[in-house]
Design an enzyme around this catalytic site. Structure first.
Site, PDB file in Angstrom:
ATOM      1  N   ARG A 165      30.255  52.456  43.772  1.00  0.00           N
ATOM      2  CA  ARG A 165      30.940  51.299  44.350  1.00  0.00           C
ATOM      3  C   ARG A 165      30.063  50.777  45.492  1.00  0.00           C
ATOM      4  O   ARG A 165      29.317  51.552  46.106  1.00  0.00           O
ATOM      5  CB  ARG A 165      32.314  51.685  44.887  1.00  0.00           C
ATOM      6  CG  ARG A 165      33.261  52.275  43.842  1.00  0.00           C
ATOM      7  CD  ARG A 165      34.562  52.686  44.501  1.00  0.00           C
ATOM      8  NE  ARG A 165      35.528  53.222  43.545  1.00  0.00           N
ATOM      9  CZ  ARG A 165      35.747  54.494  43.310  1.00  0.00           C
ATOM     10  NH1 ARG A 165      35.036  55.405  43.978  1.00  0.00           N
ATOM     11  NH2 ARG A 165      36.642  54.899  42.439  1.00  0.00           N
ATOM     12  N   LYS A 189      36.813  56.662  47.390  1.00  0.00           N
ATOM     13  CA  LYS A 189      38.138  56.234  47.822  1.00  0.00           C
ATOM     14  C   LYS A 189      38.973  57.447  48.223  1.00  0.00           C
ATOM     15  O   LYS A 189      38.821  58.522  47.685  1.00  0.00           O
ATOM     16  CB  LYS A 189      38.844  55.475  46.688  1.00  0.00           C
ATOM     17  CG  LYS A 189      38.287  54.075  46.434  1.00  0.00           C
ATOM     18  CD  LYS A 189      39.111  53.360  45.383  1.00  0.00           C
ATOM     19  CE  LYS A 189      38.622  51.925  45.217  1.00  0.00           C
ATOM     20  NZ  LYS A 189      39.418  51.192  44.195  1.00  0.00           N
ATOM     21  N   HIS A 255      29.673  45.483  40.979  1.00  0.00           N
ATOM     22  CA  HIS A 255      30.643  45.989  40.020  1.00  0.00           C
ATOM     23  C   HIS A 255      30.154  45.840  38.584  1.00  0.00           C
ATOM     24  O   HIS A 255      30.516  46.662  37.720  1.00  0.00           O
ATOM     25  CB  HIS A 255      31.990  45.289  40.216  1.00  0.00           C
ATOM     26  CG  HIS A 255      33.133  46.259  40.285  1.00  0.00           C
ATOM     27  ND1 HIS A 255      33.200  47.262  41.223  1.00  0.00           N
ATOM     28  CD2 HIS A 255      34.234  46.414  39.506  1.00  0.00           C
ATOM     29  CE1 HIS A 255      34.300  47.975  41.040  1.00  0.00           C
ATOM     30  NE2 HIS A 255      34.942  47.480  39.995  1.00  0.00           N
ATOM     31  N   ARG A 258      28.224  48.813  37.882  1.00  0.00           N
ATOM     32  CA  ARG A 258      29.145  49.937  37.671  1.00  0.00           C
ATOM     33  C   ARG A 258      29.709  49.901  36.242  1.00  0.00           C
ATOM     34  O   ARG A 258      29.772  50.936  35.562  1.00  0.00           O
ATOM     35  CB  ARG A 258      30.268  49.855  38.713  1.00  0.00           C
ATOM     36  CG  ARG A 258      31.255  51.025  38.710  1.00  0.00           C
ATOM     37  CD  ARG A 258      32.100  50.941  39.986  1.00  0.00           C
ATOM     38  NE  ARG A 258      33.279  51.762  39.924  1.00  0.00           N
ATOM     39  CZ  ARG A 258      33.312  53.072  40.200  1.00  0.00           C
ATOM     40  NH1 ARG A 258      32.202  53.706  40.515  1.00  0.00           N
ATOM     41  NH2 ARG A 258      34.440  53.745  40.147  1.00  0.00           N
ATOM     42  N   HIS A 281      36.902  58.146  39.475  1.00  0.00           N
ATOM     43  CA  HIS A 281      38.252  57.697  39.145  1.00  0.00           C
ATOM     44  C   HIS A 281      39.229  58.854  39.280  1.00  0.00           C
ATOM     45  O   HIS A 281      38.986  59.940  38.750  1.00  0.00           O
ATOM     46  CB  HIS A 281      38.314  57.161  37.712  1.00  0.00           C
ATOM     47  CG  HIS A 281      37.713  55.813  37.538  1.00  0.00           C
ATOM     48  ND1 HIS A 281      37.308  55.320  36.306  1.00  0.00           N
ATOM     49  CD2 HIS A 281      37.456  54.828  38.427  1.00  0.00           C
ATOM     50  CE1 HIS A 281      36.822  54.100  36.460  1.00  0.00           C
ATOM     51  NE2 HIS A 281      36.892  53.791  37.733  1.00  0.00           N
ATOM     52  N   TYR A 290      36.866  51.294  29.604  1.00  0.00           N
ATOM     53  CA  TYR A 290      35.483  51.164  29.131  1.00  0.00           C
ATOM     54  C   TYR A 290      35.338  51.569  27.663  1.00  0.00           C
ATOM     55  O   TYR A 290      34.380  51.170  27.007  1.00  0.00           O
ATOM     56  CB  TYR A 290      34.545  52.012  29.999  1.00  0.00           C
ATOM     57  CG  TYR A 290      34.464  51.520  31.419  1.00  0.00           C
ATOM     58  CD1 TYR A 290      33.792  50.343  31.736  1.00  0.00           C
ATOM     59  CD2 TYR A 290      35.099  52.205  32.446  1.00  0.00           C
ATOM     60  CE1 TYR A 290      33.740  49.881  33.040  1.00  0.00           C
ATOM     61  CE2 TYR A 290      35.041  51.751  33.755  1.00  0.00           C
ATOM     62  CZ  TYR A 290      34.370  50.583  34.043  1.00  0.00           C
ATOM     63  OH  TYR A 290      34.324  50.124  35.323  1.00  0.00           O
TER      64      TYR A 290
END
Length: 311
Positions: A165, A189, A255, A258, A281, A290
């Site tokens: 990210r 995150k 992104h 990514r 994730h 994806y």
């Protein structure tokens, strides 16, 4: 070029208690949730709009109910044309804010939990084709100073090699790299730590940049032209500038690198749980999107290659 920092100012007409809650919430999003600069800006801007509505309608933000929230969205719909995706984000912003208030024992229940998200059609992530990826990675801007050219080359190589990210990239420190430059420790995150791996091409580009950069200055890996820490906006500007000088139609964004990283791994047969771990994730459902892109690619290969596919 100096890029202004994204920031939502607290209006002077906000009551003191409202302004204090706004500041506390901003600190919570920035420190505890570790949101990126753009997400932080979007959530705080949404909250500012809601606060303005509450002031106009003389609603106490600590006693808001479901009807108040629905009235707010009806007001937004009548004054601003917004698609369902934008409405969902605004509702998510409010839900996070009232979850914060509940945690801080400012309210007894979260009123937003009773409000449903508008149904949206999930968009598939957009990625670069293999040719586009190679063109972006191979491009060299001869007009730039050598250290900046090597920095930009290292940025695109690392983005594609790791799927980071953008906020993870700008916060990556020299001490997070292992000695051989083959792996990088990342703080993602919710301050979740993970390791990503750096491919050979990215290692070469990174090593050449670090030799020019030296070890002086800030501890972050990527620096701006003044020797300070690069911001997420700085990265986006560098990529946008690269797109312009290349004359490329498709936008170049962190992104998209990514998305390309994940799609290329799955197309090559990588296990989806391994890709989930590499992307950071928390939920497998975030990675499964994806698979749709990967399957679309397989369908295309089948239709183009199988003798009876077009019949």
């Amino acid at each position: 070029m100096t890029l202004p920092t994204l920031e939502v100012q607290i209006p002077d007409h906000f009551p003191q208690t409202m302004a204090e809650l706004f500041r506390s919430y901003r600190t919570y999003l920035k420190i505890e949730k570790n949101y990126s600069e753009h997400t932080l800006f979007a959530y705080l801007r949404d909250l500012k709009f809601f606060f303005e509505f509450c002031l106009k309608e003389e609603i106490d933000i600590l006693t808001v109910d479901v009807l108040d929230v629905r009235a707010y969205f009806a007001d937004l719909k009548s004054t601003k044309k917004q698609d369902k995706r934008t409405q969902s984000r605004k509702l998510s912003s409010l839900r996070t804010f009232y979850k914060f208030l509940f945690r801080e024992e400012k309210i007894g229940a979260n009123p937003i939990l009773q409000v449903s998200f508008p149904k949206t059609k999930k968009k598939l992530p957009k990625n670069f084709t293999p040719i586009e990826t190679e063109d972006i990675l191979d491009y060299e801007d001869g007009e730039k100073a050598e250290v900046l050219g090597k920095r930009d080359k290292a940025i695109v190589e690392v983005l594609y090699s790791t799927g980071l990210r953008v906020f993870e990239l700008v916060n990556a420190k020299l001490s997070d790299l292992n000695h051989e430059l083959t792996s990088l420790k990342v703080m993602g995150k919710r301050r979740k730590e993970r390791f990503v791996f750096i491919g050979e091409e990215a290692q070469i580009a990174l090593r050449e940049y670090l030799e020019e950069r030296g070890t002086n200055g800030p501890e972050e890996i990527f620096l701006n032209q003044r020797g300070g820490k690069l911001t997420t906006r700085g990265i986006r500007y560098i990529l946008s500038e690269r797109r312009t000088v290349m004359g490329m139609e498709k936008a170049i964004t962190p992104h998209k690198f990514r998305h390309t990283f994940a799609t290329d791994l799955l197309n090559a047969g990588a296990d989806i749980r391994a890709v989930q771990e590499l992307l950071g994730h928390s939920s497998l459902s975030s990675t499964q999107v994806y698979l749709s892109v990967s399957r679309d690619r397989l369908k295309e290969v089948y239709r183009n290659a199988h003798p009876h596919a077009k019949k």
